[in-house]
Design a protein around this motif. Structure first.
Motif, PDB file in Angstrom:
ATOM      1  N   ILE A 155       0.857  -1.174   0.000  1.00 15.39           N
ATOM      2  CA  ILE A 155       0.000   0.000   0.000  1.00 15.39           C
ATOM      3  C   ILE A 155       0.899   1.231   0.000  1.00 15.39           C
ATOM      4  CG2 ILE A 155      -0.242   0.038   2.526  1.00 15.39           C
ATOM      5  CD1 ILE A 155      -3.096   1.109   2.099  1.00 15.39           C
ATOM      6  N   TYR A 156       0.524   2.211  -0.851  1.00  9.05           N
ATOM      7  CA  TYR A 156       1.259   3.476  -0.952  1.00  9.05           C
ATOM      8  C   TYR A 156       0.302   4.585  -0.558  1.00  9.05           C
ATOM      9  CZ  TYR A 156       4.423   0.537  -3.652  1.00  9.05           C
ATOM     10  OH  TYR A 156       5.269  -0.475  -4.050  1.00  9.05           O
ATOM     11  N   ILE A 157       0.674   5.362   0.451  1.00  6.98           N
ATOM     12  CA  ILE A 157      -0.208   6.363   1.054  1.00  6.98           C
ATOM     13  C   ILE A 157       0.459   7.734   0.962  1.00  6.98           C
ATOM     14  CG2 ILE A 157      -1.358   7.081   3.203  1.00  6.98           C
ATOM     15  CD1 ILE A 157      -1.115   4.078   4.061  1.00  6.98           C
ATOM     16  N   ARG A 158      -0.286   8.720   0.488  1.00  7.75           N
ATOM     17  CA  ARG A 158       0.186  10.114   0.498  1.00  7.75           C
ATOM     18  C   ARG A 158      -0.788  10.924   1.367  1.00  7.75           C
ATOM     19  NH1 ARG A 158       3.604  12.512  -3.036  1.00  7.75           N
ATOM     20  NH2 ARG A 158       2.179  14.295  -3.332  1.00  7.75           N
ATOM     21  N   ARG A 159      -0.270  11.372   2.511  1.00  5.03           N
ATOM     22  CA  ARG A 159      -1.096  12.140   3.433  1.00  5.03           C
ATOM     23  C   ARG A 159      -0.642  13.593   3.413  1.00  5.03           C
ATOM     24  NH1 ARG A 159      -2.546  11.105   9.893  1.00  5.03           N
ATOM     25  NH2 ARG A 159      -4.141  12.753   9.956  1.00  5.03           N
ATOM     26  N   HIS A 160      -1.548  14.497   3.041  1.00  2.00           N
ATOM     27  CA  HIS A 160      -1.264  15.926   3.003  1.00  2.00           C
ATOM     28  C   HIS A 160      -1.535  16.533   4.372  1.00  2.00           C
ATOM     29  CE1 HIS A 160      -0.818  16.413  -1.435  1.00  2.00           C
ATOM     30  NE2 HIS A 160      -1.462  15.248  -1.405  1.00  2.00           N
ATOM     31  N   VAL A 161      -0.565  17.286   4.892  1.00  4.14           N
ATOM     32  CA  VAL A 161      -0.645  17.878   6.227  1.00  4.14           C
ATOM     33  C   VAL A 161      -0.348  19.369   6.122  1.00  4.14           C
ATOM     34  CG1 VAL A 161       0.298  17.895   8.556  1.00  4.14           C
ATOM     35  CG2 VAL A 161       0.110  15.729   7.297  1.00  4.14           C
ATOM     36  N   ILE A 186       9.064  12.263   4.249  1.00  4.98           N
ATOM     37  CA  ILE A 186       8.370  13.536   4.462  1.00  4.98           C
ATOM     38  C   ILE A 186       8.964  14.552   3.500  1.00  4.98           C
ATOM     39  CG2 ILE A 186       7.899  15.387   6.098  1.00  4.98           C
ATOM     40  CD1 ILE A 186       7.880  13.338   8.316  1.00  4.98           C
ATOM     41  N   ASN A 187       8.086  15.060   2.616  1.00 11.27           N
ATOM     42  CA  ASN A 187       8.538  15.977   1.555  1.00 11.27           C
ATOM     43  C   ASN A 187       9.749  15.399   0.816  1.00 11.27           C
ATOM     44  OD1 ASN A 187       6.498  17.733   2.219  1.00 11.27           O
ATOM     45  ND2 ASN A 187       7.809  19.118   3.408  1.00 11.27           N
ATOM     46  N   GLY A 188       9.708  14.059   0.606  1.00 13.49           N
ATOM     47  CA  GLY A 188      10.753  13.393  -0.172  1.00 13.49           C
ATOM     48  C   GLY A 188      11.977  12.974   0.602  1.00 13.49           C
ATOM     49  N   ILE A 189      12.067  13.313   1.906  1.00 11.46           N
ATOM     50  CA  ILE A 189      13.222  12.972   2.738  1.00 11.46           C
ATOM     51  C   ILE A 189      12.886  11.718   3.553  1.00 11.46           C
ATOM     52  CG2 ILE A 189      14.855  13.759   4.476  1.00 11.46           C
ATOM     53  CD1 ILE A 189      14.907  15.386   1.924  1.00 11.46           C
ATOM     54  N   LEU A 190      13.777  10.696   3.505  1.00  6.83           N
ATOM     55  CA  LEU A 190      13.537   9.455   4.236  1.00  6.83           C
ATOM     56  C   LEU A 190      13.595   9.709   5.745  1.00  6.83           C
ATOM     57  CD1 LEU A 190      13.150   6.339   4.108  1.00  6.83           C
ATOM     58  CD2 LEU A 190      15.644   6.137   4.226  1.00  6.83           C
ATOM     59  N   ASP A 218       1.162  23.304   2.860  1.00  5.41           N
ATOM     60  CA  ASP A 218       0.998  21.882   2.546  1.00  5.41           C
ATOM     61  C   ASP A 218       2.325  21.135   2.600  1.00  5.41           C
ATOM     62  OD1 ASP A 218      -0.608  19.620   1.556  1.00  5.41           O
ATOM     63  OD2 ASP A 218       0.690  19.807  -0.207  1.00  5.41           O
ATOM     64  N   ASN A 219       2.320  19.987   3.300  1.00  3.10           N
ATOM     65  CA  ASN A 219       3.451  19.060   3.371  1.00  3.10           C
ATOM     66  C   ASN A 219       2.901  17.661   3.151  1.00  3.10           C
ATOM     67  OD1 ASN A 219       5.897  20.762   4.766  1.00  3.10           O
ATOM     68  ND2 ASN A 219       3.902  21.418   5.550  1.00  3.10           N
ATOM     69  N   VAL A 220       3.746  16.739   2.706  1.00  4.73           N
ATOM     70  CA  VAL A 220       3.271  15.395   2.364  1.00  4.73           C
ATOM     71  C   VAL A 220       4.065  14.333   3.119  1.00  4.73           C
ATOM     72  CG1 VAL A 220       3.054  13.667   0.544  1.00  4.73           C
ATOM     73  CG2 VAL A 220       2.375  16.027   0.116  1.00  4.73           C
ATOM     74  N   ILE A 221       3.315  13.444   3.792  1.00  6.00           N
ATOM     75  CA  ILE A 221       3.886  12.219   4.369  1.00  6.00           C
ATOM     76  C   ILE A 221       3.614  11.101   3.379  1.00  6.00           C
ATOM     77  CG2 ILE A 221       3.809  10.577   6.275  1.00  6.00           C
ATOM     78  CD1 ILE A 221       2.734  12.829   8.047  1.00  6.00           C
ATOM     79  N   ALA A 222       4.666  10.527   2.830  1.00  9.45           N
ATOM     80  CA  ALA A 222       4.537   9.409   1.887  1.00  9.45           C
ATOM     81  C   ALA A 222       4.880   8.121   2.634  1.00  9.45           C
ATOM     82  CB  ALA A 222       5.462   9.602   0.695  1.00  9.45           C
ATOM     83  N   TYR A 223       3.912   7.194   2.718  1.00 10.04           N
ATOM     84  CA  TYR A 223       4.019   6.018   3.581  1.00 10.04           C
ATOM     85  C   TYR A 223       3.814   4.753   2.752  1.00 10.04           C
ATOM     86  CZ  TYR A 223       3.270   3.466   8.051  1.00 10.04           C
ATOM     87  OH  TYR A 223       3.360   2.627   9.132  1.00 10.04           O
ATOM     88  N   HIS A 224       4.840   3.911   2.705  1.00 11.92           N
ATOM     89  CA  HIS A 224       4.761   2.635   1.989  1.00 11.92           C
ATOM     90  C   HIS A 224       4.854   1.491   2.988  1.00 11.92           C
ATOM     91  CE1 HIS A 224       7.078  -0.628  -0.404  1.00 11.92           C
ATOM     92  NE2 HIS A 224       5.768  -0.866  -0.477  1.00 11.92           N
ATOM     93  N   VAL A 225       3.866   0.579   2.987  1.00 13.44           N
ATOM     94  CA  VAL A 225       3.886  -0.605   3.856  1.00 13.44           C
ATOM     95  C   VAL A 225       3.702  -1.840   2.991  1.00 13.44           C
ATOM     96  CG1 VAL A 225       2.827  -1.781   5.820  1.00 13.44           C
ATOM     97  CG2 VAL A 225       2.908   0.717   5.774  1.00 13.44           C
ATOM     98  N   HIS A 226       4.533  -2.852   3.249  1.00 12.68           N
ATOM     99  CA  HIS A 226       4.446  -4.131   2.531  1.00 12.68           C
ATOM    100  C   HIS A 226       3.957  -5.204   3.501  1.00 12.68           C
ATOM    101  CE1 HIS A 226       5.448  -7.447  -0.158  1.00 12.68           C
ATOM    102  NE2 HIS A 226       6.020  -8.050   0.885  1.00 12.68           N
ATOM    103  N   ASN A 227       2.888  -5.901   3.145  1.00 13.24           N
ATOM    104  CA  ASN A 227       2.389  -7.011   3.950  1.00 13.24           C
ATOM    105  C   ASN A 227       2.897  -8.320   3.371  1.00 13.24           C
ATOM    106  OD1 ASN A 227       0.843  -8.514   5.844  1.00 13.24           O
ATOM    107  ND2 ASN A 227      -0.695  -8.876   4.241  1.00 13.24           N
ATOM    108  N   THR A 228       3.710  -9.029   4.123  1.00 11.54           N
ATOM    109  CA  THR A 228       4.245 -10.305   3.646  1.00 11.54           C
ATOM    110  C   THR A 228       3.201 -11.397   3.786  1.00 11.54           C
ATOM    111  OG1 THR A 228       6.435  -9.592   4.353  1.00 11.54           O
ATOM    112  CG2 THR A 228       6.157 -11.925   3.879  1.00 11.54           C
TER     113      THR A 228
END
Length: 903
Positions: A155-161, A186-190, A218-228
């Motif tokens: 799942i790839y999530i983009r949350r605008h804050v 966050i804003n492209g920074i790991l 506006d700032n963006v949290i980009a969240y990637h989670v992998h379910n095995t």
């Protein structure tokens, strides 16, 4: 009479002088044991607060499970503030972008891998789906509003804050939950990258490079989670720290920490003042009301160390987190006045009484209460209370009531302050208590704890504790002396310190109440190994403490199992239940299915184990009381369980024993020992009832089975783990009953050979339980040590337990399961089984004299006793003027001493 009056007057004067001279602040004995976690405020499995640090101010206090339950302590000396307890909170988080447990949030979501620049703030996500968080498996995780369960999926999530200038001026924290691996930009920074793991509510203060990428708007949290595989979960939020840090607060210097049975003593230096603290749990085994009352004392003394007077104030503070499982739960706090005492009182809004069961779980019903006895109390904003104490040494103006939503930053502080004023030496105390409203459910009926059986409210108990402070503190010191001295006589200083450290932990894993039949019930919680209530094979190892000091509590632990198993509609098997449910609801066994496994291994039941436990414990209860009345109530059950042992105990089938973490084992020799001792115990109970034929039948059976075991399990210089496994070995801790009862079913040579062999397996922190792993159990190690012929032999083995507790790096309440090579603990912590550490004390005190023979004569042989008898005692060592019903210890003119049963 005159001498008696003079004696009483002298004692009263001595006790008054003792109180005035501050002996309450001196431990009965100084200790060298560095406990991995120190008991502070304890009463039961929920009201249990510890410090897992060398110094009381090294970190926040916590529940025995490790969950944060912070109580802070500050001392103000001439305007300078010293922290002696807890740690200054590093954060008080207010949501900027809340997680789903605070409020549902929406984000742009993709379930297919996007372009590599998807992490950037200016990426165009307009074509992504808009969905509500959290995401994952609804049956496995809370607050799931969008189902995402695919195996080996992403799942790839983009949350605008949106952030303000004020937000950017604060420390910002991420809180996130994931199952399985994840990465956060966050804003492209790991900001976060994990491996294959799954975590809930992880906290991270934003690194400086990530914080610098943020800006107003506006700032963006980009969240990637992998379910095995298995459950899936994705939730994330951004929080601002509202906590004011007081840089001018200094740490005190801790100079000592001594743990006795009922008291924990700390000493500190705070500039020109020396501070002493005593945490007292008045849990006395000769007073069931006090044992069960959920109130503790915190006594404090300040004395000048520079011969000058100083202006001194002491402050204790906590928050509603002591009354909830999660700080996001809404709470209500208020000031309540009862009989001219102000109580600051807090609890959850929900009050789902007895609504949550299971292990590693704190309470979220009932109310924490602190009275203004000897001081003042307040309830107000956390920052305001701390700021005013630091600046002025006074309490911030209190609110009458505060209701907190699911926003943690709204939690008030509950504060207590005592103002000594200008002093060179003075002392006082405060109290803290917890009213659970309802404490336990048993067979469908809810009960409050024993202390409230006559309608007493907790406010009544607080008044009682206030009015009897000196008396209860004196009794606490007396119990410290009893526990320490008995252990010292049975072992050595290390054994005494081990038992002093074990006492409150063993008791605080129990709940005492009286059922509707008027029977006393004393149920354990199987802490950190399932959370079951009234588990038989937890009652079994804990029993020596109660056999030594209060047999009524042991009967209370057995009654519930007897009553449950006596109801065929609830049970109906030929062996006892393992437990009665998940604490605090005792309605039905929950450990496993009641039916055998596919291969005849009885699933997760423990038929021989639990049958042996119940019969042995009942037999010891009757021997301790000197009569078999308790056994008569449940004789049919005891007979059925003993017959099960006769049929199945010589060579047990593939089933579990109490050491279930080692897995199933067929032909278990130590389990066979337990079965034999159970059969022998049944024979003794039959004899006490005058059933001589039954006695002979079952005792003969036990002797034949023991002889078979000794012959067929012999493996040269030791005895096997399993009958059919040459080259194996195990601790035969169940043989301790044979020695305690003096039956000699197993030869002295067998016991000595086993003990000698165990010593060849010793490692730095003890002796392994058996050849399968290098871990041990401290309770069984203490029982095994009792097989030694000498006190020195006992301490050679018991010292290992002290060494583990002193050296282990795992800062949890005294673990009973640990690795003997490294000293690392293995899961278990805060458990009642530490009551088993008293086995040597029980053995030494059962007859009060090691020279006594424990052979039991038949009653018809007593006719010749009066001519040769010199003196007679009961089993507690009290002189008898004439034979009395039950067990009598008799000394004869020929210097022999025997134990006889009088009907």
């Amino acid at each position: 009479m005159k001498k008696l009056l003079l004696y009483l007057v002298g004692m009263a004067s001595m006790l008054a002088a003792e109180a005035q001279e501050g002996s309450f602040f001196e431990p009965y004995r100084r200790t060298n044991l560095r406990l991995p976690s120190v008991p502070l405020i304890v009463n039961d499995p929920y009201f249990s607060i510890w410090s897992p640090y060398n110094n009381l101010y090294d970190g926040t206090t916590c529940h025995w499970t490790g969950q944060r339950k912070n109580i802070s302590g500050l001392l103000r000396v001439d305007g300078v503030v010293y922290r002696f307890m807890g740690k200054e909170g590093d954060r008080l988080l207010e949501p900027v972008a809340p997680m789903a447990n605070i409020g549902a949030w929406t984000a742009k979501v993709s379930y297919v891998k996007p372009a590599t620049n998807w992490i950037q703030r200016d990426f165009n996500d307009s074509k992504w789906q808009t969905q509500r968080a959290a995401f994952g498996s609804p049956q496995e995780y809370p607050n799931i509003r969008t189902s995402w369960t695919g195996l080996n999926s992403d799942i790839y999530i983009r949350r605008h804050v949106t952030l303000t200038k004020e937000d950017l001026a604060r420390d910002l924290w991420l809180i996130y939950s994931h199952d399985d691996k994840c990465e956060v930009y966050i804003n492209g920074i790991l900001a976060v990258q994990t491996g294959e793991t799954w975590l809930q509510n992880e906290e991270l203060i934003l690194p400086s490079n990530v914080k610098e990428s943020l800006h107003v708007g506006d700032n963006v949290i980009a969240y990637h989670v992998h379910n095995t595989t298995g459950g899936a979960n994705a939730d994330i939020g951004l929080f601002a720290n509202m906590k004011e840090n007081h840089k001018d607060i200094r740490n005190a210097v801790q100079t000592s920490c001594d743990v006795m049975a009922t008291n924990t003593y700390y000493s500190f230096r705070c500039g020109g003042i020396d501070l002493r603290l005593v945490f007292t749990a008045p849990m006395f085994l000769d007073d069931l009301n006090l044992l069960s009352t959920p109130i503790n004392y915190v006594s404090y003394q300040v004395c000048s160390n520079d011969k000058r007077k100083h202006d001194v104030q002491i402050f204790f503070g906590t928050t509603p987190e002591l009354a909830v499982i999660k700080n996001t739960q809404p709470t209500i706090s208020r000031i309540q006045n009862v009989n001219n005492i102000d109580y600051v009182r807090t609890g959850s809004v929900e009050q789902n009484v007895l609504g949550k069961t299971g292990d590693l779980l704190c309470i979220d019903w009932g109310y924490l209460m602190i009275p203004n006895v000897n001081g003042n109390v307040t309830m107000a904003d956390q920052n305001a209370v701390e700021r005013q104490f630091v600046d002025k040494g006074t309490l911030a103006q209190r609110d009458a009531q505060r209701i907190k939503s699911n926003n943690e930053s709204e939690m008030p502080i509950l504060g207590y302050l005592h103002n000594f004023g200008l002093t060179d030496c003075d002392s006082s105390y405060m109290m803290i208590g917890y009213d659970e409203i309802q404490d336990v459910q048993f067979l469908g009926t809810r009960y409050k704890a024993y202390w409230s059986k006559d309608g007493q409210q907790l406010t009544d108990a607080f008044e009682n504790f206030r009015d009897n402070y000196k008396s209860y503190m004196q009794r606490a010191r007396r119990w410290d002396k009893i526990i320490y001295d008995d252990a010292l006589a049975a072992g050595n200083k290390k054994y005494a310190e081990t038992l002093a450290a074990s006492y409150r932990q063993a008791l605080a894993a129990h709940k005492l109440f009286m059922d509707k039949d008027g029977d006393l019930m004393y149920f354990s919680k199987e802490n950190s190994s399932g959370g079951f209530i009234n588990t038989v094979d937890v009652t079994y190892p804990a029993a020596p403490l109660f056999f030594t000091y209060n047999i009524q509590l042991e009967k209370g632990a057995l009654e519930g199992i007897f009553k449950y198993c006596a109801d065929s509609s609830r049970w109906g098997f030929h062996f006892p239940a393992h437990d009665l449910g998940f604490y605090p609801v005792a309605d039905k066994q929950t450990y496993a299915s009641c039916f055998p496994g596919r291969n005849g291994d009885f699933g997760k039941n423990m038929p021989v184990e639990e049958a042996g436990n119940m019969v042995i414990l009942t037999a010891m209860t009757c021997l301790r009381e000197g009569k078999a009345d308790f056994a008569k109530k449940y004789w049919d059950l005891l007979t059925m369980w003993t017959n099960y042992l006769v049929a199945n105990g010589q060579d047990p089938a593939n089933q579990l024993c109490t050491d279930d973490f080692a897995g199933h084992l067929a032909h278990n020799v130590n389990l066979s020992v337990k079965a034999i001792m159970g059969i022998a115990g049944y024979a003794l109970m039959a004899q006490m009832q005058g059933e001589d034929t039954t006695y002979r039948t079952y005792m003969d059976k036990a002797r034949r089975m023991a002889a078979t075991l000794e012959r067929t399990a012999n493996d040269g210089d030791h005895y096997r783990l399993a009958y059919d496994r040459s080259g194996t070995w195990s601790m035969k801790y169940n043989m301790v009953w044979d020695k305690l009862w003096g039956l000699n079913l197993f030869s002295k040579q067998m016991k000595q050979k086993e003990y000698n062999y165990y010593l060849t397996k010793a490692e730095p922190y003890g002796i392994p339980l058996d050849n399968r792993e290098r871990y041990t159990k401290s309770d069984w190690e203490m029982w095994t040590a009792c097989l030694a012929d000498t006190q020195e032999g006992f301490t050679r083995m018991s010292d290992f337990v002290w060494e583990f507790a002193d050296k282990t790096k795992n800062r949890v309440p005294f673990s009973d399961w640990y690795w003997v090579n490294s000293g690392d603990y293995q899961i278990f912590q805060g458990r009642s089984v530490l009551g088993g550490h008293w086995m040597k004390v029980l053995m030494d005190n059962f007859l009060k004299n090691k020279k006594f023979s424990t052979s039991i004569e038949n009653p018809h042989q007593l006719s010749c006793i009066p001519k040769k008898e010199i003196e007679r005692y009961d089993v507690d060592g009290r002189r008898l003027s004439a034979p009395t019903r039950g067990i009598n210890v008799v000394r004869y003119k020929d210097k022999t001493v025997k134990k006889v049963i009088v009907k």
